[in-house]
Design a protein around this motif. Sequence first.
Motif, PDB file in Angstrom:
ATOM      1  N   ALA A   1       0.868  -1.206   0.000  1.00  7.48           N
ATOM      2  CA  ALA A   1       0.000   0.000   0.000  1.00  7.48           C
ATOM      3  C   ALA A   1       0.895   1.243   0.000  1.00  7.48           C
ATOM      4  N   GLN A   2       0.363   2.331  -0.474  1.00  3.49           N
ATOM      5  CA  GLN A   2       1.134   3.582  -0.532  1.00  3.49           C
ATOM      6  C   GLN A   2       1.085   4.255   0.836  1.00  3.49           C
ATOM      7  N   SER A   3       1.891   5.321   0.983  1.00  2.00           N
ATOM      8  CA  SER A   3       1.748   6.118   2.207  1.00  2.00           C
ATOM      9  C   SER A   3       0.328   6.668   2.215  1.00  2.00           C
ATOM     10  N   LYS A   4      -0.220   6.887   3.400  1.00  2.00           N
ATOM     11  CA  LYS A   4      -1.653   7.237   3.489  1.00  2.00           C
ATOM     12  C   LYS A   4      -1.959   8.534   2.751  1.00  2.00           C
ATOM     13  N   ASP A   5      -0.977   9.414   2.599  1.00  2.00           N
ATOM     14  CA  ASP A   5      -1.317  10.649   1.881  1.00  2.00           C
ATOM     15  C   ASP A   5      -0.536  10.749   0.563  1.00  2.00           C
ATOM     16  N   TRP A   6      -0.463   9.634  -0.157  1.00  2.02           N
ATOM     17  CA  TRP A   6       0.286   9.586  -1.425  1.00  2.02           C
ATOM     18  C   TRP A   6      -0.250  10.634  -2.399  1.00  2.02           C
ATOM     19  N   TRP A   7      -1.540  10.938  -2.293  1.00  2.13           N
ATOM     20  CA  TRP A   7      -2.173  11.851  -3.263  1.00  2.13           C
ATOM     21  C   TRP A   7      -1.693  13.296  -3.046  1.00  2.13           C
ATOM     22  N   LYS A   8      -1.039  13.565  -1.886  1.00  2.00           N
ATOM     23  CA  LYS A   8      -0.471  14.905  -1.697  1.00  2.00           C
ATOM     24  C   LYS A   8       0.828  15.052  -2.483  1.00  2.00           C
ATOM     25  N   HIS A   9       1.457  13.972  -2.832  1.00  2.00           N
ATOM     26  CA  HIS A   9       2.742  14.007  -3.563  1.00  2.00           C
ATOM     27  C   HIS A   9       2.522  13.804  -5.055  1.00  2.00           C
ATOM     28  N   ALA A  10       1.272  13.547  -5.445  1.00  2.00           N
ATOM     29  CA  ALA A  10       0.988  13.116  -6.814  1.00  2.00           C
ATOM     30  C   ALA A  10       0.712  14.296  -7.737  1.00  2.00           C
ATOM     31  N   VAL A  11       0.892  14.061  -9.028  1.00  2.00           N
ATOM     32  CA  VAL A  11       0.491  15.005 -10.072  1.00  2.00           C
ATOM     33  C   VAL A  11      -0.480  14.257 -10.983  1.00  2.00           C
ATOM     34  N   VAL A  12      -1.607  14.902 -11.310  1.00  2.00           N
ATOM     35  CA  VAL A  12      -2.653  14.246 -12.097  1.00  2.00           C
ATOM     36  C   VAL A  12      -2.630  14.806 -13.522  1.00  2.00           C
ATOM     37  N   TYR A  13      -2.751  13.939 -14.508  1.00  2.00           N
ATOM     38  CA  TYR A  13      -2.821  14.349 -15.919  1.00  2.00           C
ATOM     39  C   TYR A  13      -4.248  14.076 -16.377  1.00  2.00           C
ATOM     40  N   GLN A  14      -4.944  15.104 -16.899  1.00  2.00           N
ATOM     41  CA  GLN A  14      -6.340  14.933 -17.308  1.00  2.00           C
ATOM     42  C   GLN A  14      -6.419  14.629 -18.794  1.00  2.00           C
ATOM     43  N   VAL A  15      -7.100  13.541 -19.132  1.00  2.00           N
ATOM     44  CA  VAL A  15      -7.291  13.148 -20.534  1.00  2.00           C
ATOM     45  C   VAL A  15      -8.757  13.284 -20.917  1.00  2.00           C
ATOM     46  N   TYR A  16      -9.006  14.033 -21.994  1.00  2.00           N
ATOM     47  CA  TYR A  16     -10.346  14.147 -22.590  1.00  2.00           C
ATOM     48  C   TYR A  16     -10.361  13.105 -23.710  1.00  2.00           C
ATOM     49  N   PRO A  17     -10.837  11.880 -23.443  1.00  2.00           N
ATOM     50  CA  PRO A  17     -10.537  10.738 -24.332  1.00  2.00           C
ATOM     51  C   PRO A  17     -10.894  10.967 -25.800  1.00  2.00           C
ATOM     52  N   ARG A  18     -12.029  11.668 -26.049  1.00  2.00           N
ATOM     53  CA  ARG A  18     -12.440  11.802 -27.448  1.00  2.00           C
ATOM     54  C   ARG A  18     -11.467  12.647 -28.271  1.00  2.00           C
ATOM     55  N   SER A  19     -10.596  13.401 -27.555  1.00  2.00           N
ATOM     56  CA  SER A  19      -9.663  14.284 -28.285  1.00  2.00           C
ATOM     57  C   SER A  19      -8.217  13.876 -28.108  1.00  2.00           C
ATOM     58  N   TYR A  20      -7.958  12.657 -27.550  1.00  2.00           N
ATOM     59  CA  TYR A  20      -6.571  12.344 -27.227  1.00  2.00           C
ATOM     60  C   TYR A  20      -5.859  11.552 -28.329  1.00  2.00           C
ATOM     61  N   GLN A  21      -6.366  10.367 -28.650  1.00  2.00           N
ATOM     62  CA  GLN A  21      -5.737   9.576 -29.725  1.00  2.00           C
ATOM     63  C   GLN A  21      -6.739   8.617 -30.333  1.00  2.00           C
ATOM     64  N   ASP A  22      -6.961   8.737 -31.626  1.00  2.00           N
ATOM     65  CA  ASP A  22      -7.848   7.806 -32.338  1.00  2.00           C
ATOM     66  C   ASP A  22      -7.005   6.618 -32.792  1.00  2.00           C
ATOM     67  N   SER A  23      -7.520   5.390 -32.563  1.00  2.00           N
ATOM     68  CA  SER A  23      -6.726   4.210 -32.969  1.00  2.00           C
ATOM     69  C   SER A  23      -7.374   3.443 -34.114  1.00  2.00           C
ATOM     70  N   ASN A  24      -8.655   3.738 -34.417  1.00  2.00           N
ATOM     71  CA  ASN A  24      -9.349   2.912 -35.424  1.00  2.00           C
ATOM     72  C   ASN A  24      -9.870   3.747 -36.595  1.00  2.00           C
ATOM     73  N   GLY A  25      -9.311   4.934 -36.768  1.00  3.20           N
ATOM     74  CA  GLY A  25      -9.606   5.701 -37.982  1.00  3.20           C
ATOM     75  C   GLY A  25     -11.035   6.153 -38.147  1.00  3.20           C
ATOM     76  N   ASP A  26     -11.718   6.452 -37.014  1.00  3.34           N
ATOM     77  CA  ASP A  26     -13.070   7.025 -37.153  1.00  3.34           C
ATOM     78  C   ASP A  26     -13.079   8.501 -36.741  1.00  3.34           C
ATOM     79  N   GLY A  27     -11.912   9.069 -36.469  1.00  8.91           N
ATOM     80  CA  GLY A  27     -11.837  10.503 -36.136  1.00  8.91           C
ATOM     81  C   GLY A  27     -12.170  10.817 -34.700  1.00  8.91           C
ATOM     82  N   ILE A  28     -12.439   9.762 -33.901  1.00 11.38           N
ATOM     83  CA  ILE A  28     -12.788   9.973 -32.485  1.00 11.38           C
ATOM     84  C   ILE A  28     -11.738   9.293 -31.606  1.00 11.38           C
ATOM     85  N   GLY A  29     -11.222   9.998 -30.643  1.00 17.04           N
ATOM     86  CA  GLY A  29     -10.254   9.416 -29.702  1.00 17.04           C
ATOM     87  C   GLY A  29     -10.888   8.218 -29.011  1.00 17.04           C
ATOM     88  N   ASP A  30     -10.053   7.249 -28.610  1.00 18.50           N
ATOM     89  CA  ASP A  30     -10.619   6.049 -27.969  1.00 18.50           C
ATOM     90  C   ASP A  30      -9.630   5.443 -26.974  1.00 18.50           C
TER      91      ASP A  30
END
Length: 558
Positions: A1-30
Amino acid sequence: AQSKDWWKHAVVYQVYPRSYQDSNGDGIGDLPGLTQRLPYIKKLGADVIWLNPIYKSPDKDNGYDIADYKSIQPAYGTMADFDELLATAHKLGLKILMDLVVNHTSDQNEWFKESRKSRDNKYSDYYVWRDPVDGHEPNNWGSYFNGPAWTYDENRKQYYLHLFAPGQPDLNWENPEVRETVFDVMRFWLDKGVNGFRMDVINLISKPEGLPDAPNPEHAKYANVEPFVSDGYRLNEFLQEMNRKVLSKYDDIMTVGEMPGSTPQDATEYTGFDTNELNMIFQFQHVSLAGNPDKRLGKWNDQPIPLSDLKNALSRWEVALNGKGWNSLYWNNHDQPRAVSRFATDDPKYRVLAAKMLGTTLHMMQGTPYVYEGEELGMTNVHYQKLSQYEDLESINAYHEYVDQEKLLPGDTMLKYLSNMSRDNARTPMQWDESANAGFSTATPWFDLNPNYPEINAKDALADQHSVFYYYQKLIALRHKSDLIVYGDYEEVAADDKDVFSYKRHYNGQTLLVMSNFSNHEVNRDYGQTKADHLVIGNYNDDEGETLRPYESKVYVM
Ligand code: TEU
Ligand code: CA
């Protein structure tokens, strides 16, 4: 388990999935596309990824209208794709937060379809239904997306409440069965190994008793409900019940509540170390500033933000929660314009310096930093010119109501306001390289790219040691190894300085001095730093002591 306040040391990266990376060629991130890009996020140094909603949805509000909480939007992939994403992330040491949208559902959700059928079935009271009053809406509440917050339903001959679009009926949190149903949804994802939740407008779930009219000082057609509905009288009770019945049963999870309208005092209750509610919240004070208050229409304005207002807003929260709760730290998300354009400048002459200066200013504060996809590249607003370029219902509805219906201002003024503030600025596809469609997709993207992707993209950033990407990577690495940055207290320096944002952090006898010149001219500031002190990080390649060059930002340990 992590230290109880691991989230105080963390950095969060926000992904808007529909705009991140399309893998199946339909123009929509997935999801498979995102899985392919996890090494990039890991390289940046982020610890956690917050995914905007990926559940089945008619997409009236790009996924913030959920039709089935235990499913994956087919355009994003399958549940197997999600399991693959989660397993790959965990293998890389990355955690995943899901977006919990439970103030409201989609009107296509089975619960709502049943609820509107009659007044005496299992789901009848899952939503907020009221009889007409004198033949019209039960009260004067307005929707965030313009118009009334009520829509009449012919089946039930009653109105239902929706603080957002008519396709987003509010759940009735007064109903214990609704709460149990939400807790069951949370367990479903936590049992799969998800590492926590971002909770959408979670401070709106407790409505005022009796649903009375809201104050309407602007004499608008419908009242702005945020001051009146946010942080309702049963919110702490509901959050404590959620924590007791669900969150407390899982190790190492993290929660962040989105709380438009909350005050620092509210936040000490929601994020207090012994209140057993949430770990942190997204507050909105620094993203609701607009200079001259009467030159705006709601959020819509094209005012520059006085640095003194920005400093006051951020310092107020740093001081208020120090030792009492925990801040999230963000400039950007999928609802906000791009920070470098909004808070500094996207003039090509200064854009990289300004993006790094903003990064320094935020990441050296007390709290958990959030990096929104593309912020690490210094991505900018699009500078839209025409209404037809917009996709977001919030922007389009606002234009039609204020310009066409209520004729409150001319169209060209509102177009300037939209260009400055629209959420669409944040939703253009991720800019991976200078190839067609910026490497986001082999097909025409669901939404137009920002035309500057040949100049601003990840491939160039990764090849340039002086890029914003590597600067953010350094900021994140600094936080990971510094208790001074994580736990230090906060003291603003020269609060009345019009050009420079400076503050100090103190911990165990050490002092961190952070100085950021938000102006495009050179200034001198002596706050006791000397060359003898250790320059921890700076966005120029050398240090001229007291001189702060345009958009210069630097950090000393003293
Ligand atoms: O946003 C809530 C919210 O307050 C935003 O509508 C914001 O106030 C507005 O866009 C001005 O910045 C959350 C989600 O983040 C947003 O994407 C959803 O549209 C909204 O809730 C409804 O779910
Ligand atoms: Ca796709």
